[in-house]
Scaffold this active site. Structure first.
Site, PDB file in Angstrom:
ATOM      1  N   GLU A  36       0.582  -1.086  -0.068  1.00  0.00           N
ATOM      2  CA  GLU A  36      -0.007  -0.120  -0.226  1.00  0.00           C
ATOM      3  C   GLU A  36       1.051   1.386   0.046  1.00  0.00           C
ATOM      4  O   GLU A  36       1.680   1.624   0.908  1.00  0.00           O
ATOM      5  CB  GLU A  36      -0.860  -0.142   1.421  1.00  0.00           C
ATOM      6  N   GLY A 129     -17.296   3.217  -5.612  1.00  0.00           N
ATOM      7  CA  GLY A 129     -17.133   3.852  -4.658  1.00  0.00           C
ATOM      8  C   GLY A 129     -16.384   2.898  -3.291  1.00  0.00           C
ATOM      9  O   GLY A 129     -16.465   3.418  -2.419  1.00  0.00           O
ATOM     10  N   ALA A 130     -15.982   1.646  -3.833  1.00  0.00           N
ATOM     11  CA  ALA A 130     -15.706   0.787  -2.906  1.00  0.00           C
ATOM     12  C   ALA A 130     -13.986   0.647  -3.102  1.00  0.00           C
ATOM     13  O   ALA A 130     -13.566  -0.185  -2.396  1.00  0.00           O
ATOM     14  CB  ALA A 130     -16.385  -0.591  -3.050  1.00  0.00           C
ATOM     15  N   LEU A 132     -12.745  -0.548  -5.828  1.00  0.00           N
ATOM     16  CA  LEU A 132     -12.189  -1.653  -6.504  1.00  0.00           C
ATOM     17  C   LEU A 132     -12.007  -1.447  -7.692  1.00  0.00           C
ATOM     18  O   LEU A 132     -11.961  -2.419  -8.771  1.00  0.00           O
ATOM     19  CB  LEU A 132     -13.410  -2.789  -6.264  1.00  0.00           C
ATOM     20  N   SER A 133     -11.874  -0.242  -8.109  1.00  0.00           N
ATOM     21  CA  SER A 133     -11.285   0.255  -9.408  1.00  0.00           C
ATOM     22  C   SER A 133     -12.180  -0.150 -10.727  1.00  0.00           C
ATOM     23  O   SER A 133     -11.839  -0.478 -11.661  1.00  0.00           O
ATOM     24  CB  SER A 133      -9.699  -0.536  -9.793  1.00  0.00           C
ATOM     25  N   SER A 134     -13.471   0.322 -10.571  1.00  0.00           N
ATOM     26  CA  SER A 134     -14.588   0.344 -11.386  1.00  0.00           C
ATOM     27  C   SER A 134     -14.063   1.293 -12.644  1.00  0.00           C
ATOM     28  O   SER A 134     -14.349   1.093 -13.654  1.00  0.00           O
ATOM     29  CB  SER A 134     -16.034   0.583 -11.006  1.00  0.00           C
ATOM     30  N   GLU A 167      -6.814   8.535 -17.259  1.00  0.00           N
ATOM     31  CA  GLU A 167      -7.181   9.051 -16.343  1.00  0.00           C
ATOM     32  C   GLU A 167      -6.547  10.135 -15.411  1.00  0.00           C
ATOM     33  O   GLU A 167      -6.949  11.131 -14.958  1.00  0.00           O
ATOM     34  CB  GLU A 167      -7.185   8.007 -14.997  1.00  0.00           C
ATOM     35  N   ASP A 179      -3.941  -0.193 -10.990  1.00  0.00           N
ATOM     36  CA  ASP A 179      -5.103  -0.590 -11.292  1.00  0.00           C
ATOM     37  C   ASP A 179      -5.332  -1.198 -12.602  1.00  0.00           C
ATOM     38  O   ASP A 179      -6.057  -2.076 -12.896  1.00  0.00           O
ATOM     39  CB  ASP A 179      -5.991   0.481 -11.063  1.00  0.00           C
TER      40      ASP A 179
END
EC number: 2.7.1.6
Length: 393
Positions: A36, A129-130, A132-134, A167, A179
């Site tokens: 991390e 929003g979690a 998890l790289s949507s 991005e 990601d």
């Protein structure tokens, strides 16, 4: 592949374009198992793709136009030309998805690729929003769709790089490469050890009976942008103090030997990065050997380091980790995953412990808002690529 998701994207395509697509591609979301804040320090990360995906159904157009509909937003349509400047859409929160698509197409064109027009339908089940790289899954899926439609000379690593550019420069989020790279390049049943400096990757096999459990704390991630920037500045200051290009170039002995007059807080930030890099390398070896006890110990040490040295956890996250560690024992591990200050916890555990973990979380955890945690049971998924439509006929 999730059949309801495929059914949904095919229905959106048919309703919007009165045709069947010539191709469908997928790209997965991801979770980081360990490593991390090491990515922007040129270090190592160990994510795995999860079996939640973004799908894009596509067919070519004979005019320089991209038409794209979003199944998840009531088949909202965006249309833009590829022979004219591609610009962001602003001022509409429900149109945020459009800029990920436009930015990716622009990045492909700016890279010198000659694109044809296309009609696209997009649908996904990566929880938004979690953490998890949507967004990365969407970018990679769009690039994969054009690669597959036109048989473009485009490696999966380059897809990830262009998705990151989209991005960073078009959407305006200064993310690292992890990601997009895991979404583009992962292997089913494996995590991926990524060297964030060279972009070299090594597939690391996950034991067959092990599940990846992701628990969303329902604590909205606050302070992420400002604290992320502060942590990054502190890491850069530490690297400059030690005279190295990045903290990746420092080991624990060197960290202690040349500590000198370094500010105590900056030292602790550096200690997290230096030790986390080593933990990530050790975790890849432990996983490859099927040593879940060792992996669990490394995940626990990672969480303590994030809590005490990097100071990016919050009490509800710490509580979730404690609940999971009690259930899992020595048969795996749990830690916070993501940028920090809320978000998700990731756990590796035997399939046989999933029910007990769910029960413990339901009984012992509530977010400060009173909400229950959201639990996702995942398995390591393959990276982006085309789907054989005939198999789902």
């Amino acid at each position: 592949m999730t059949s309801p998701l495929l059914t949904r994207v095919l229905a959106s395509f048919a309703d919007s374009f009165d045709a069947a697509p010539t191709t469908v591609v997928h790209a997965p979301g991801r979770v980081n198992l360990i490593g991390e804040h090491t990515d922007y320090n040129d270090g190592f990360v160990l994510p795995c793709a999860i079996d939640y995906h973004t799908l894009v159904a596509a067919q070519p157009l004979d005019e320089p136009l991209v038409r794209v509909v979003a199944s998840d937003y009531g088949d909202q349509l965006d249309e833009f030309r590829i022979d004219a400047p591609i610009v962001p859409v602003t001022g509409r929160a429900d149109h945020a998805w459009i800029n990920y698509v436009r930015g990716t197409v622009k990045a492909l064109i700016d890279d010198g690729l000659v694109l044809r027009g296309a009609e696209l339908a997009v649908a996904g089940n990566v929880p938004q929003g979690a953490g998890l790289s949507s967004s990365a899954a969407l970018e990679v899926a769009i690039a994969q769709a054009f690669k597959t439609l036109q048989d473009l000379d485009l490696t999966q690593t380059r897809i990830a790089q262009l998705a990151q550019i989209a991005e960073n420069r078009f959407v305006g989020c200064n993310c690292g490469i992890m990601d997009q790279l895991i979404s583009a390049r992962s292997t089913a049943g494996h995590a991926l050890l990524i060297d964030c400096r060279s972009l070299d990757v090594s597939a690391v096999h996950l034991p067959e009976d092990v599940a990846v459990l992701i628990v969303h704390s329902r604590v909205k991630r606050g302070l992420v942008d400002s604290e992320y920037n502060t942590r990054r500045q502190q890491c850069e200051a530490a690297a400059a103090h030690y005279g190295v290009p990045a903290l990746r170039d420092l080991d624990e002995a060197g960290l202690l030997a040349r500590r000198g007059t370094l500010d105590e807080v900056v030292f602790r930030r550096a200690r997290h990065i230096v030790t986390e890099n080593q933990r990530t390398l050790d975790a890849a070896q432990a996983l490859a050997a099927g040593d879940l006890k060792r992996m669990g110990a490394l995940m626990a040490a990672s969480h303590v380091s994030m809590r005490d040295d990097f100071e990016i956890t919050v009490p509800p996250i710490d509580h979730l980790v404690e609940i999971l560690q009690r259930v899992i024992g020595e048969d795996g591990g749990a830690r916070m995953t993501g940028g920090g200050f809320g978000g998700c916890v990731v756990a590796l555990l035997p399939e046989s412990r999933i029910a007990a973990a769910r029960e413990a979380i339901a009984a012992q955890y509530r977010a400060p808002s009173g909400e229950a945690a959201a639990v996702y049971v995942c398995h390591a998924s393959a990276g982006a690529g085309p789907i054989a439509l005939h198999a789902h006929a």
